[in-house]
Scaffold this motif. Structure first.
Motif, PDB file in Angstrom:
ATOM      1  N   VAL A   1      -4.485  -5.679  13.468  1.00 13.33           N
ATOM      2  CA  VAL A   1      -4.215  -4.712  14.537  1.00 13.33           C
ATOM      3  C   VAL A   1      -4.079  -3.318  13.949  1.00 13.33           C
ATOM      4  N   ASP A   2      -4.761  -2.386  14.535  1.00 17.33           N
ATOM      5  CA  ASP A   2      -4.618  -1.010  14.087  1.00 17.33           C
ATOM      6  C   ASP A   2      -4.977  -0.094  15.263  1.00 17.33           C
ATOM      7  N   ALA A   3      -4.461   1.128  15.209  1.00 14.85           N
ATOM      8  CA  ALA A   3      -4.786   2.090  16.259  1.00 14.85           C
ATOM      9  C   ALA A   3      -6.129   2.765  15.988  1.00 14.85           C
ATOM     10  N   SER A   4      -6.651   2.578  14.800  1.00 17.20           N
ATOM     11  CA  SER A   4      -7.866   3.300  14.422  1.00 17.20           C
ATOM     12  C   SER A   4      -9.117   2.417  14.556  1.00 17.20           C
ATOM     13  N   PRO A   5      -9.980   2.704  15.525  1.00 15.89           N
ATOM     14  CA  PRO A   5     -11.199   1.904  15.646  1.00 15.89           C
ATOM     15  C   PRO A   5     -12.089   2.008  14.420  1.00 15.89           C
TER      16      PRO A   5
ATOM     17  N   SER B   1      -3.207  -2.711  10.057  1.00 15.00           N
ATOM     18  CA  SER B   1      -3.999  -3.376   9.005  1.00 15.00           C
ATOM     19  C   SER B   1      -4.827  -2.413   8.173  1.00 15.00           C
ATOM     20  N   GLY B   2      -5.134  -1.222   8.720  1.00 16.18           N
ATOM     21  CA  GLY B   2      -6.052  -0.337   8.004  1.00 16.18           C
ATOM     22  C   GLY B   2      -7.374  -1.049   7.773  1.00 16.18           C
ATOM     23  N   THR B   3      -7.838  -1.038   6.526  1.00 21.74           N
ATOM     24  CA  THR B   3      -9.118  -1.671   6.206  1.00 21.74           C
ATOM     25  C   THR B   3      -8.970  -3.166   5.915  1.00 21.74           C
TER      26      THR B   3
ATOM     27  N   PRO C   1      -3.663   7.998  13.104  1.00 23.54           N
ATOM     28  CA  PRO C   1      -5.059   7.862  13.467  1.00 23.54           C
ATOM     29  C   PRO C   1      -5.439   8.755  14.633  1.00 23.54           C
ATOM     30  N   HIS C   2      -4.440   9.121  15.418  1.00 29.18           N
ATOM     31  CA  HIS C   2      -4.761   9.816  16.657  1.00 29.18           C
ATOM     32  C   HIS C   2      -5.239  11.241  16.419  1.00 29.18           C
ATOM     33  N   ASP C   3      -4.654  11.907  15.417  1.00 31.59           N
ATOM     34  CA  ASP C   3      -5.022  13.305  15.258  1.00 31.59           C
ATOM     35  C   ASP C   3      -5.784  13.567  13.965  1.00 31.59           C
TER      36      ASP C   3
ATOM     37  N   ASP D   1      -2.219   0.609  19.957  1.00 29.29           N
ATOM     38  CA  ASP D   1      -1.183   1.512  19.479  1.00 29.29           C
ATOM     39  C   ASP D   1       0.132   0.739  19.493  1.00 29.29           C
ATOM     40  N   LEU D   2       0.655   0.457  18.332  1.00 26.03           N
ATOM     41  CA  LEU D   2       1.851  -0.382  18.246  1.00 26.03           C
ATOM     42  C   LEU D   2       3.111   0.366  18.672  1.00 26.03           C
ATOM     43  N   ASP D   3       2.964   1.641  18.989  1.00 30.06           N
ATOM     44  CA  ASP D   3       4.070   2.385  19.588  1.00 30.06           C
ATOM     45  C   ASP D   3       4.112   2.193  21.099  1.00 30.06           C
TER      46      ASP D   3
ATOM     47  N   MET E   1       0.799  -1.153   0.000  1.00 27.39           N
ATOM     48  CA  MET E   1       0.000   0.000   0.000  1.00 27.39           C
ATOM     49  C   MET E   1       0.826   1.192   0.000  1.00 27.39           C
ATOM     50  N   ALA E   2       0.183   2.198  -0.552  1.00 30.70           N
ATOM     51  CA  ALA E   2       0.954   3.407  -0.669  1.00 30.70           C
ATOM     52  C   ALA E   2       1.021   4.111   0.665  1.00 30.70           C
ATOM     53  N   SER E   3       1.814   5.216   0.669  1.00 31.65           N
ATOM     54  CA  SER E   3       2.071   5.884   1.929  1.00 31.65           C
ATOM     55  C   SER E   3       1.173   7.093   2.099  1.00 31.65           C
ATOM     56  N   HIS E   4       0.294   7.016   3.058  1.00 34.39           N
ATOM     57  CA  HIS E   4      -0.602   8.138   3.283  1.00 34.39           C
ATOM     58  C   HIS E   4      -0.349   8.600   4.690  1.00 34.39           C
ATOM     59  N   SER E   5       0.077   9.820   4.844  1.00 33.64           N
ATOM     60  CA  SER E   5       0.419  10.283   6.177  1.00 33.64           C
ATOM     61  C   SER E   5      -0.851  10.484   6.980  1.00 33.64           C
TER      62      SER E   5
ATOM     63  N   LEU F   1      -9.582   5.097   0.154  1.00 32.50           N
ATOM     64  CA  LEU F   1      -8.319   5.075  -0.588  1.00 32.50           C
ATOM     65  C   LEU F   1      -7.634   3.713  -0.479  1.00 32.50           C
ATOM     66  N   LEU F   2      -7.586   3.155   0.720  1.00 29.62           N
ATOM     67  CA  LEU F   2      -6.924   1.863   0.916  1.00 29.62           C
ATOM     68  C   LEU F   2      -7.662   0.761   0.156  1.00 29.62           C
ATOM     69  N   ASP F   3      -8.995   0.817   0.192  1.00 34.04           N
ATOM     70  CA  ASP F   3      -9.772  -0.217  -0.514  1.00 34.04           C
ATOM     71  C   ASP F   3      -9.598  -0.108  -2.029  1.00 34.04           C
TER      72      ASP F   3
HETATM   73  C1  LIG Z   1      -0.542   3.362   5.093  1.00 38.54           C
HETATM   74  S1  LIG Z   1      -1.747   2.580   6.122  1.00 38.54           S
HETATM   75  C2  LIG Z   1      -1.529   0.892   5.606  1.00 38.54           C
HETATM   76  C3  LIG Z   1      -2.758   0.070   5.802  1.00 38.54           C
HETATM   77  C4  LIG Z   1      -2.660  -1.373   5.311  1.00 38.54           C
HETATM   78  N1  LIG Z   1      -1.558  -2.082   5.921  1.00 38.54           N
HETATM   79  C5  LIG Z   1      -2.554  -1.437   3.806  1.00 38.54           C
HETATM   80  O1  LIG Z   1      -1.476  -1.778   3.297  1.00 38.54           O
HETATM   81  O2  LIG Z   1      -3.556  -1.167   3.115  1.00 38.54           O
HETATM   82  C6  LIG Z   1      -0.988   2.588   7.740  1.00 38.54           C
HETATM   83  C7  LIG Z   1      -1.865   2.045   8.844  1.00 38.54           C
HETATM   84  O3  LIG Z   1      -1.118   2.030  10.063  1.00 38.54           O
HETATM   85  C8  LIG Z   1      -1.961   2.434  11.116  1.00 38.54           C
HETATM   86  N2  LIG Z   1      -1.124   2.960  12.199  1.00 38.54           N
HETATM   87  C9  LIG Z   1      -0.348   4.071  12.159  1.00 38.54           C
HETATM   88  N3  LIG Z   1       0.280   4.234  13.334  1.00 38.54           N
HETATM   89  C10 LIG Z   1      -0.090   3.192  14.118  1.00 38.54           C
HETATM   90  C11 LIG Z   1       0.241   2.795  15.453  1.00 38.54           C
HETATM   91  N4  LIG Z   1       1.060   3.511  16.189  1.00 38.54           N
HETATM   92  N5  LIG Z   1      -0.332   1.674  15.947  1.00 38.54           N
HETATM   93  C12 LIG Z   1      -1.168   0.930  15.184  1.00 38.54           C
HETATM   94  N6  LIG Z   1      -1.513   1.253  13.925  1.00 38.54           N
HETATM   95  C13 LIG Z   1      -0.985   2.374  13.394  1.00 38.54           C
HETATM   96  C14 LIG Z   1      -2.872   3.473  10.509  1.00 38.54           C
HETATM   97  O4  LIG Z   1      -4.063   3.651  11.258  1.00 38.54           O
HETATM   98  C15 LIG Z   1      -3.116   2.878   9.122  1.00 38.54           C
HETATM   99  O5  LIG Z   1      -4.234   2.059   9.116  1.00 38.54           O
END
Ligand SMILES: C[S@@+](CC[C@H](N)C(=O)[O-])C[C@H]1O[C@@H](n2cnc3c(N)ncnc32)[C@H](O)[C@@H]1O
Length: 285
Positions: free
Chosen positions: A78-82, A57-59, A8-10, A107-109, A1-5, A21-23
């Motif tokens: 796993v993702d930080a975004s509900p 995982s995003g979507t 999720p937190h802000d 939050d994987l951080d 997947m591409a890089s989208h800044s 976009l991800l889909d």
């Molecule tokens: C560029 S998207 C990639 C999504 C998916 N892996 C794909 O390839 O379609 C990055 C994902 O990382 C998640 N993310 C960013 N920081 C994170 C964190 N600290 N903990 C968990 N997820 C995080 C975002 O919410 C987002 O869904």
């Protein structure tokens, strides 16, 4: 997947757009995802893949590609975004795989939940979002059963969509857009496009392969390409406000105008060209 800044937190307001976009990306790059999971199946042929972990995982574009490939597997997404996880659950129901997917909001951080011995970790466009990727990779190593595999997928940039000469404006618009955004991207996501090899080794992995993929989709392009290009270029346009000449901006607007004669939704000269690197790394006991 591409890089989208999109932390999720802000940027919670942005998430419906990010989900779309991800889909769209997964739809357009379907053949690449299939090739990639096929390669992972070869690399894991000696041990069954029953549990996969999709980091950031995003979507669920990776989750679903892996469940298609590994028919006996269950996935933890796993993702930080509900909101993105909620979207993923809806998609899992549509695809009839809801009973094979568990979502975990984390939050994987921060400290990781115990995922309990997985066979395959997938991290696509996710590691560069981590504030301390070394730590995240150590956690990923700990989450894998001995001998399990991690696939780290990193893209240099979002795909190119436009021919150099659009028939309106000066040639080279897309290159100018990217140049205008380069500093901003470097600042927002300093690890984007990183060489993950040394970090994987430091975290205890044995690297089995580092494989570059050059993606240049053949014609006819997938049906969703125009919508994907519009979503991606629209996102770029927002970030480009004040950074592009008035002429370039008006051409970009013409490309994004859904009904207009130059709209990317109707053009027959789009391309989808991008590069990514995949590291396959084995956990060591
Ligand atoms: C560029 S998207 C990639 C999504 C998916 N892996 C794909 O390839 O379609 C990055 C994902 O990382 C998640 N993310 C960013 N920081 C994170 C964190 N600290 N903990 C968990 N997820 C995080 C975002 O919410 C987002 O869904």
């Amino acid at each position: 997947m591409a890089s989208h800044s999109h932390q999720p937190h802000d940027n919670a307001h942005d998430e419906p757009f990010v989900a779309e976009l991800l889909d769209l990306e997964a739809e357009v790059l379907h053949a690449h995802l299939t090739e990639l999971t096929g390669w992972l199946a070869e690399l894991t042929a000696d041990r069954p893949v029953r549990r996969v972990l999709d980091l950031g995982s995003g979507t669920g574009t990776g989750t679903f590609a892996l469940l298609r490939r590994f028919e006996d597997a269950e996935a933890i997404a796993v993702d930080a975004s509900p909101r993105l996880l909620h979207h993923l659950q809806g998609r899992a129901r549509e695809l009839g795989v809801a009973d094979r997917v568990r979502t975990v909001e984390a939050d994987l951080d921060a400290a990781w939940p115990d995922f309990g011995g997985v066979d395959l970790v997938w991290a696509s466009g996710a590691l560069h979002h981590m504030s301390d990727p070394d730590r995240a990779l150590r956690e990923a190593h700990a989450a894998l059963a001995p001998g399990g595999l991690l696939a780290a997928i990193e893209m240099a940039d979002v795909p190119y969509f436009l021919p150099d000469d659009l028939g309106i404006g000066r040639p080279g618009l897309e290159a100018r857009c990217r140049a205008a955004l380069a500093d901003r991207h470097a600042e927002a996501l300093p690890h984007r496009g990183a060489d993950w090899g040394p970090l994987l080794s430091r975290a205890g992995f044995a690297i089995e392969a580092e494989r570059p993929f050059t993606i240049e989709l053949p014609r006819p392009l997938p049906e969703a390409t125009g919508r994907y290009a519009r979503a991606m270029l629209g996102r770029m346009r927002t970030a480009l406000d004040g950074r592009l000449s008035a002429e370039d901006m008006s051409v970009l607007d013409a490309l994004l105008d859904g009904d207009g004669p130059h709209s990317v939704l109707h053009r027959d000269d789009l391309v989808v060209r991008t590069e990514r690197t995949v590291w396959a790394a084995r956990s060591q006991a």
